[in-house]
Design an enzyme around this catalytic site. Structure first.
Site, PDB file in Angstrom:
ATOM      1  N   SER A  13       0.837  -1.189   0.000  1.00 24.30           N
ATOM      2  CA  SER A  13       0.000   0.000   0.000  1.00 24.30           C
ATOM      3  C   SER A  13       0.879   1.248   0.000  1.00 24.30           C
ATOM      4  O   SER A  13       2.111   1.160   0.049  1.00 24.30           O
ATOM      5  CB  SER A  13      -0.913  -0.001   1.234  1.00 24.30           C
ATOM      6  OG  SER A  13      -0.136  -0.019   2.416  1.00 24.30           O
ATOM      7  N   CYS A 382     -12.678  24.956  14.115  1.00 28.19           N
ATOM      8  CA  CYS A 382     -13.650  24.035  14.694  1.00 28.19           C
ATOM      9  C   CYS A 382     -13.457  23.944  16.202  1.00 28.19           C
ATOM     10  O   CYS A 382     -13.752  24.901  16.912  1.00 28.19           O
ATOM     11  CB  CYS A 382     -13.563  22.679  14.008  1.00 28.19           C
ATOM     12  SG  CYS A 382     -15.031  21.643  14.269  1.00 28.19           S
ATOM     13  N   HIS A 516     -14.371  24.360   8.429  1.00 34.14           N
ATOM     14  CA  HIS A 516     -13.050  23.858   8.040  1.00 34.14           C
ATOM     15  C   HIS A 516     -12.618  24.486   6.714  1.00 34.14           C
ATOM     16  O   HIS A 516     -12.791  23.881   5.638  1.00 34.14           O
ATOM     17  CB  HIS A 516     -13.077  22.333   7.915  1.00 34.14           C
ATOM     18  CG  HIS A 516     -13.188  21.622   9.222  1.00 34.14           C
ATOM     19  ND1 HIS A 516     -12.093  21.254   9.969  1.00 34.14           N
ATOM     20  CD2 HIS A 516     -14.285  21.242   9.928  1.00 34.14           C
ATOM     21  CE1 HIS A 516     -12.502  20.660  11.077  1.00 34.14           C
ATOM     22  NE2 HIS A 516     -13.815  20.643  11.081  1.00 34.14           N
ATOM     23  N   GLU A 518      -9.784  24.727   5.427  1.00 32.46           N
ATOM     24  CA  GLU A 518      -8.710  23.992   4.746  1.00 32.46           C
ATOM     25  C   GLU A 518      -9.254  23.082   3.651  1.00 32.46           C
ATOM     26  O   GLU A 518      -8.530  22.728   2.705  1.00 32.46           O
ATOM     27  CB  GLU A 518      -7.900  23.173   5.749  1.00 32.46           C
ATOM     28  CG  GLU A 518      -8.617  21.996   6.396  1.00 32.46           C
ATOM     29  CD  GLU A 518      -9.363  22.341   7.670  1.00 32.46           C
ATOM     30  OE1 GLU A 518      -9.611  21.435   8.496  1.00 32.46           O
ATOM     31  OE2 GLU A 518      -9.707  23.530   7.846  1.00 32.46           O
TER      32      GLU A 518
END
EC number: 6.3.4.2
Length: 544
Positions: A13, A382, A516, A518
């Site tokens: 992976s 947040c 959020h 971002e």
């Protein structure tokens, strides 16, 4: 009809299937094609919303409120195309829907099986909402050979037959490891991986080979011979100095040319990669640097804050400075011998990100206090905004017992569970004892900004739309004492009920947001809050 590109991975992976998919979309877009990227996740969770960040990294949220894999963040950042709920599916979601249909009797007494019912559901997901697209890139999560991914590979095989071989291309990522003791690269893992996926009925058209050393032509020829692909379709993928150099690197290696050739497209326009060249020029030739202290709970796994990290980099791109991120464990500041000054004084700005749970909360509150008192630029996101409000309540509004009901009963619930809110679909209600999955305030919501506020100046507007993921809100009953203490509520939900943004006008740069930001930042379009935050850090760096 849209053409489909299937991206699979083998050997190990973390070979970069997500970045490959995002980069390929960017390269095809640079040629004028319209693309969408989708992620198939083999795990049994319905979505990653209830998974620990240590298990899965961040949860990426779309405008329409889907909690998705973090790879969708890469897709959006590289393509600029906003992802939808229909762009990420898991085995859990597919099985949930199939079992619900079976219980209703939708299958009319038929035996429900992996083939055809599960594979049909996967194919339906891949084919939905593709009108007007030139290419749909489908990334299959996991590694070929995993039991969990077998239904997806089988669905891929069927789709290649259903759509016709001229309308699908398979790109397989593999590892070509460097064996130090032998002093050479080894191609056998790639051969075995291709043999595995070929035995399942999917012959790769293009191979992306991750390696630590350049792959000699002789090894590329060997891979091509044993894996039944042209030598030109063996694409070398070395580590890049920045993820934003990956599209340029893959183009130099001929990835997009080979994919188009596999479709039989030989007259495609050349790509316009000027904006990617500009991004890399700004990253390679900064005119200064700043250090940002991120005081969080999950700092042991940077992927937990993947979008946040990239948004800070984007802020650096906007200001042409290098951004050094110092990850600080909030729990450090809760120890008896903690020394905030030693850790935080070298920082040009402090950011407290989102999170869940009480662990590290007092350390975050202490960081907010340090930034407020020392006039260091502060950004709370947040939970970070909620901690800023609790710090303000305790230290500037005289509410000594201020806390949040998320951490237990409190006589002064400055932050509490949000039980209902207005959405485009109407009033949404939640119960304290309800399910955790999918029950937060999720997705894009509008906010109204004060006309004279700093945030209105930063956005250049008094109406914004940002993505949310939270179930606790600042209690509006405490707005008056908090504002008396200097913390101004400069952004509210359109109905005036939910606080969205706080700021301190007497501070160089002190902003907390409930959403959020971002999640909406792009390298070629940095989010205005992050661009302004890094600009404030640059100014701070000139004072120290």
């Amino acid at each position: 009809m849209a053409r489909f590109i299937f991206v699979t991975g083998g050997v190990v992976s973390s070979l970069g299937k997500g970045l490959l998919s995002a980069s390929l979309a960017a390269l095809l877009q640079a040629r004028g094609y319209k693309c969408r990227i989708r992620k198939f996740d083999p795990y049994l969770n319905v979505d990653p919303g209830t998974m620990s960040p240590y298990q899965h990294g961040e949860v990426y949220v779309t405008d329409d409120g889907a909690e998705t894999d973090l790879d969708l963040g890469h897709y959006e950042r590289f393509s600029g195309v906003s992802a939808k709920q229909s762009d990420n599916v898991t085995t859990g979601r597919i099985y949930r829907d199939i079992i619900a249909k079976e219980r209703r009797g939708d299958y009319l007494g038929a035996t429900v099986q992996v083939v055809p019912h599960v594979t049909n559901a996967i194919k339906e997901f891949a084919l939905t909402d593709t009108d007007g697209l030139d290419f749909v890139i489908c990334e299959i999560g996991g590694t070929v050979g995993d039991i969990e991914s077998l239904p997806f590979i089988e669905a891929l095989r069927q789709l290649r037959n259903d759509l016709g071989r001229g309308n699908t291309v398979s790109v397989h990522t593999t590892l070509v490891p460097w064996i130090k003791a032998a002093g050479e690269l080894k191609t056998k893992p790639t051969q075995h991986s291709v043999r595995e996926i070929s035995s399942l009925g999917v012959q790769p058209d293009v191979l992306l080979c991750r390696a630590e050393m350049p792959i000699p032509d002789s090894d590329k020829a060997k891979i091509a011979q044993f894996c039944n692909v042209p030598k030109s379709a063996v694409i070398e993928a070395l580590d890049a100095r920045s993820i934003y150099d990956v599209p340029l690197q893959y183009h130099r290696e001929g990835l997009d040319d080979e994919v188009l050739a596999a479709f039989g497209i030989t007259d495609a326009p050349r790509p316009d990669l000027a904006r990617w060249d500009e991004i890399m020029d700004r990253l390679d030739h900064p005119e200064g640097e700043v250090t940002i202290g991120v005081v969080g709970k999950y700092v042991g796994l940077p992927d937990a804050y993947k979008s946040l990290r990239e948004a800070l980099v984007h802020g650096g791109i906007a200001n042409r400075v290098k951004v050094n991120i110092k990850w600080v464990d909030a729990e450090l500041f809760e120890q008896a011998d903690a020394n905030l000054a030693t850790e935080l004084e070298p920082m040009h700005a402090i950011l407290v990100p989102g999170g869940f749970g009480e662990r590290g909360s007092e350390g975050k509150i202490a960081s907010v206090k340090f930034a407020r008192e020392r006039k260091v630029p502060f950004f709370g996101i947040c939970l970070g905004m909620q901690m800023a409000c609790i710090e303000g309540a305790r230290n500037t509004a005289g509410i000594a017992d201020a806390s949040t009901t998320e951490f237990g009963d409190t006589p002064e619930p400055v932050v509490g569970l949000i039980t209902e809110w207005m959405s485009p679909e109407g009033i949404q209600a939640r119960a304290a004892g309800g399910d955790l999955g999918g029950t937060m305030r999720l997705g894009a919501y509008e906010a109204t900004l004060g006309g004279n506020s700093r945030v209105a100046q930063i956005y250049g507007s008094t109406t914004i739309s940002e993505r949310h993921r939270h179930r606790y809100e600042v209690n509006s009953h405490y707005m008056a004492p908090l504002e008396k203490g200097g913390l101004v509520f400069s952004g509210m939900s359109p109905d005036g009920r939910l606080p969205e943004i706080v700021e301190r006008p007497d501070h160089p740069w002190f902003i907390g947001v409930q959403f959020h930001p971002e999640l909406k930042s792009r390298p070629f379009e940095p989010h205005p809050l992050f661009a302004s935050f890094i600009e404030a850090a640059v100014q701070q760096s000139r004072l120290v």
